[in-house]
Design a protein around this motif. Structure first.
Motif, PDB file in Angstrom:
ATOM      1  N   ASN A   1       1.023  -1.100  -0.031  1.00 30.93           N
ATOM      2  CA  ASN A   1      -0.202   0.102  -0.066  1.00 30.93           C
ATOM      3  C   ASN A   1       0.850   1.294   0.032  1.00 30.93           C
ATOM      4  O   ASN A   1       0.291   2.309  -0.335  1.00 30.93           O
ATOM      5  N   SER A   2       2.248   1.080   0.519  1.00 35.87           N
ATOM      6  CA  SER A   2       2.935   2.375   0.259  1.00 35.87           C
ATOM      7  C   SER A   2       3.471   2.637  -0.906  1.00 35.87           C
ATOM      8  O   SER A   2       3.801   3.716  -1.338  1.00 35.87           O
TER       9      SER A   2
ATOM     10  N   LEU B   1      -2.164   0.337 -11.438  1.00 34.48           N
ATOM     11  CA  LEU B   1      -0.985  -0.417 -12.057  1.00 34.48           C
ATOM     12  C   LEU B   1       0.095   0.330 -11.655  1.00 34.48           C
ATOM     13  O   LEU B   1       0.195   1.681 -11.401  1.00 34.48           O
ATOM     14  N   ILE B   2       1.287  -0.586 -11.717  1.00 36.66           N
ATOM     15  CA  ILE B   2       2.712   0.258 -11.460  1.00 36.66           C
ATOM     16  C   ILE B   2       3.604  -0.208 -12.571  1.00 36.66           C
ATOM     17  O   ILE B   2       3.761  -1.704 -12.782  1.00 36.66           O
ATOM     18  N   PRO B   3       4.691   0.434 -13.101  1.00 37.84           N
ATOM     19  CA  PRO B   3       5.707   0.060 -13.894  1.00 37.84           C
ATOM     20  C   PRO B   3       6.582  -0.959 -13.454  1.00 37.84           C
ATOM     21  O   PRO B   3       7.060  -0.450 -12.434  1.00 37.84           O
ATOM     22  N   ALA B   4       6.855  -2.114 -13.901  1.00 36.55           N
ATOM     23  CA  ALA B   4       7.916  -2.911 -13.600  1.00 36.55           C
ATOM     24  C   ALA B   4       8.982  -3.188 -14.503  1.00 36.55           C
ATOM     25  O   ALA B   4       8.543  -3.569 -15.652  1.00 36.55           O
TER      26      ALA B   4
ATOM     27  N   ASP C   1      10.648   7.145  -5.326  1.00 31.24           N
ATOM     28  CA  ASP C   1       9.467   7.994  -5.430  1.00 31.24           C
ATOM     29  C   ASP C   1       8.217   6.866  -5.220  1.00 31.24           C
ATOM     30  O   ASP C   1       6.917   7.397  -4.995  1.00 31.24           O
ATOM     31  N   GLN C   2       8.693   5.442  -4.996  1.00 34.57           N
ATOM     32  CA  GLN C   2       7.797   4.504  -4.793  1.00 34.57           C
ATOM     33  C   GLN C   2       6.824   4.241  -5.976  1.00 34.57           C
ATOM     34  O   GLN C   2       5.445   3.969  -5.761  1.00 34.57           O
ATOM     35  N   ASP C   3       7.195   4.653  -7.138  1.00 37.50           N
ATOM     36  CA  ASP C   3       6.009   4.367  -8.245  1.00 37.50           C
ATOM     37  C   ASP C   3       6.615   3.684  -9.307  1.00 37.50           C
ATOM     38  O   ASP C   3       5.951   3.643 -10.521  1.00 37.50           O
ATOM     39  N   THR C   4       7.594   2.931  -9.211  1.00 36.83           N
ATOM     40  CA  THR C   4       8.297   2.217 -10.048  1.00 36.83           C
ATOM     41  C   THR C   4       8.890   1.014  -9.257  1.00 36.83           C
ATOM     42  O   THR C   4       9.532   1.121  -8.555  1.00 36.83           O
TER      43      THR C   4
END
Length: 213
Positions: A6-7, A15-18, A79-82
């Motif tokens: 959740n963080s 979705l989040i890019p991986a 930034d915890q977005d990737t």
């Protein structure tokens, strides 16, 4: 420290890019997307799972092709977005059959030296399996281990002499010769670069890893 998905900052579609990276070569293999379920399955199974935006469903990399990816490490950025996923690939990452999806070069100032040791080791292996008349490597394999060990000893001595003379150019050249002959020796003895890296890693202090409880 406990890891809480959740963080992470998932987008408006959840979705989040991986980014998937070969943990040995460092090559970027592919970019895909995960939702929370795909991330959880990746952590649980230690295989990469993604969410297909076109099919709107989860998919396990290699489930059909057999080109699975064994997960070794997973990171998220500042930034915890990737997400960055380091894997051992069991085959090509790209559906075209290419090792990486990023196989089209747009700009290259000069060839990368990152994988040169692996490239030399691969060429040595090819000479062992497919001897070429006139090749120095083929000659070394034909002469056998004792000859190779003699060369390793000679090159080690040359490195020491160059170092004692504070001659950077000489040391650099002799170290390159030593690495090459060491790689030939390793091929004869079935010692891989990864074997050496594993020992070096064991000698390093461990970093704290977030737990997914």
């Amino acid at each position: 420290m406990t890891f809480d998905s959740n963080s992470l900052k998932f987008d408006e579609n959840g979705l989040i890019p991986a980014i998937v990276q070969d943990e040995q070569s460092g090559n970027v293999l592919m970019l895909a997307y995960m939702n929370k379920e795909a991330l959880q399955k990746t952590l649980e199974t230690k295989e990469t799972w993604f969410f297909s935006r076109s099919r709107q469903e989860l998919w396990n990399k290699g489930a059909t092709s057999g080109n699975k990816q064994t997960v070794k490490r997973l990171f998220f950025d500042c930034d915890q977005d990737t997400i960055l996923v380091q894997v051992v690939p069991q085959g090509p990452a790209c559906h075209t059959g290419e090792t990486s999806c990023f196989y089209t070069t747009v700009f290259e100032d000069e060839p990368s030296i990152r994988e040169v040791v692996y490239e030399v080791a691969d060429e040595i292996r090819q000479r062992k399996d497919n001897p070429v008349e006139g090749s120095y490597t083929t000659y070394l394999f034909r002469e056998g281990l004792d000859k190779v060990l003699k060369k390793v000893g000679e090159e080690s001595t040359e490195v020491v002499i160059g170092a004692k003379n504070h001659d950077k150019e000489e040391v650099t050249n002799e170290l390159a010769d030593l690495v090459y002959h060491s790689l030939v020796m390793m091929e004869i003895l079935d010692v891989t670069i990864e074997d050496v890296k594993t020992i070096l890693r064991k000698r390093r202090p461990k970093k704290e890893v977030l737990r997914n409880d």
